[in-house]
Design an enzyme around this catalytic site. Structure first.
Site, short mmCIF file in Angstrom:
data_model
loop_
_atom_site.label_atom_id
_atom_site.label_comp_id
_atom_site.label_asym_id
_atom_site.label_seq_id
_atom_site.Cartn_x
_atom_site.Cartn_y
_atom_site.Cartn_z
N LYS A 221 0.82 -1.21 0.00
CA LYS A 221 0.00 0.00 0.00
C LYS A 221 0.86 1.26 0.00
O LYS A 221 2.06 1.24 0.26
CB LYS A 221 -0.96 -0.02 1.19
CG LYS A 221 -2.10 -1.00 1.00
CD LYS A 221 -3.15 -0.90 2.10
CE LYS A 221 -4.36 -1.79 1.75
NZ LYS A 221 -5.40 -1.73 2.79
N ARG A 255 -3.68 -10.19 5.00
CA ARG A 255 -4.26 -10.18 3.65
C ARG A 255 -3.19 -9.65 2.70
O ARG A 255 -2.78 -8.48 2.81
CB ARG A 255 -5.52 -9.31 3.61
CG ARG A 255 -6.22 -9.27 2.25
CD ARG A 255 -7.45 -8.38 2.31
NE ARG A 255 -8.15 -8.36 1.02
CZ ARG A 255 -7.87 -7.51 0.03
NH1 ARG A 255 -6.90 -6.60 0.18
NH2 ARG A 255 -8.57 -7.55 -1.10
#
Length: 277
Positions: A221, A255
């Site tokens: 991210k 995740r």
């Protein structure tokens, strides 16, 4: 700490990995990469062999500013792939990444095992009732606004207290409907600035007081690649570093895009914990 997926009790006291399978053309890292049966099956096989317990499938990109996708298009992207994966890998525990109850219903009927909802029911008033009826594990993420507006919503009186209040309300609402197998996701990158993401990671252990499993989505991210002045493609090393911190602060599910690397991280942190005299 266990959850029931299609009759399988999954022990989350030993951290698990959830592999990401994006079925969208515009996801921030691998959008459009898996667009035919062969590439999809090859990636699923790679993730399962790498140690993934769950495969999380998303057909609606939730990256900041992503375009809205109509429900019919989401279903058209999702359902054939659920059926394809279960045909070739019938024991796969598929998580459906959606905020729409209709997508949940049809995906579960097609064989999906759990639901990953970025809005914790805020974007579909029928979601909680659907989960209560279907009794599948339900991941509730923290989000303000929508994927299109969330970056304007990163304003808090007190970030940690506000998120704790949010989850207290959601957990109580779910409990009143007798929803079992809840999992909390603090929502890194969703309606949070880079500095807020690191504050959240620093204080993630404060969410353990709910007594529920914690899912953490940090993989590649912007909170990683912006700090490192690089790109999502080159953010694996930074991702692994933050995964280690998240595990030390109580993460139960990672995740991730890179399953084998996450499994190595878990193995090392578990060894560290086992020798913490």
């Amino acid at each position: 700490m266990t959850i029931n997926c299609k009759g399988n009790l999954i022990d989350l006291s030993q951290p698990k990995v959830m592999g990401i399978l994006n079925l969208t053309p515009d996801s921030f890292y691998d959008g459009g990469k898996y667009k035919d049966e062969a590439s999809i099956l090859a990636q699923v096989e790679k993730m399962l062999q790498g140690g993934a317990t769950f495969i999380d499938m998303g057909a609606y990109s939730s990256r900041p500013g992503a375009e809205h996708v109509e429900e019919g298009e989401e279903l058209n992207r999702m359902l054939p792939i659920v059926e394809l994966i279960l045909k070739h890998f019938p024991d796969t525990l598929i998580s459906i990444d959606t905020f729409r109850s209709t997508v949940v219903i049809q995906s579960i009927e097609a064989g999906a095992a759990m639901v990953n909802d970025i809005s914790a029911g805020n974007l579909d008033s029928n979601m909680f009732a659907t989960i209560a009826k279907r009794q599948v594990p339900y991941i509730m993420m923290h989000l303000k606004g929508t994927p299109q507006s969330m970056q304007k919503e990163a304003v808090y009186d007190d970030l940690i207290l506000d998120l704790r209040a949010y989850f207290s309300k959601k957990v109580n609402e779910a409990a009143s409907l007798k929803i079992n197998d809840l999992i909390l996701d603090p929502g890194f990158g969703f309606a949070k600035t880079t500095s807020q993401n690191y504050t959240l990671l620093n204080h993630m252990d404060q969410f353990q007081t709910f007594g529920l499993p914690l899912l953490i989505g940090l993989s590649r991210k912007s909170m990683i690649y912006k700090i490192l002045e690089t790109t999502p493609k080159n953010a694996l090393n930074g991702t692994t570093a933050l995964h280690a911190i998240a595990l030390l602060k109580g993460a139960n599910i990672l995740r991730v895009h890179d399953v084998a690397e996450a499994m190595e991280c878990i193995k090392l942190i578990e060894e560290l914990k086992a020798n913490s005299l």
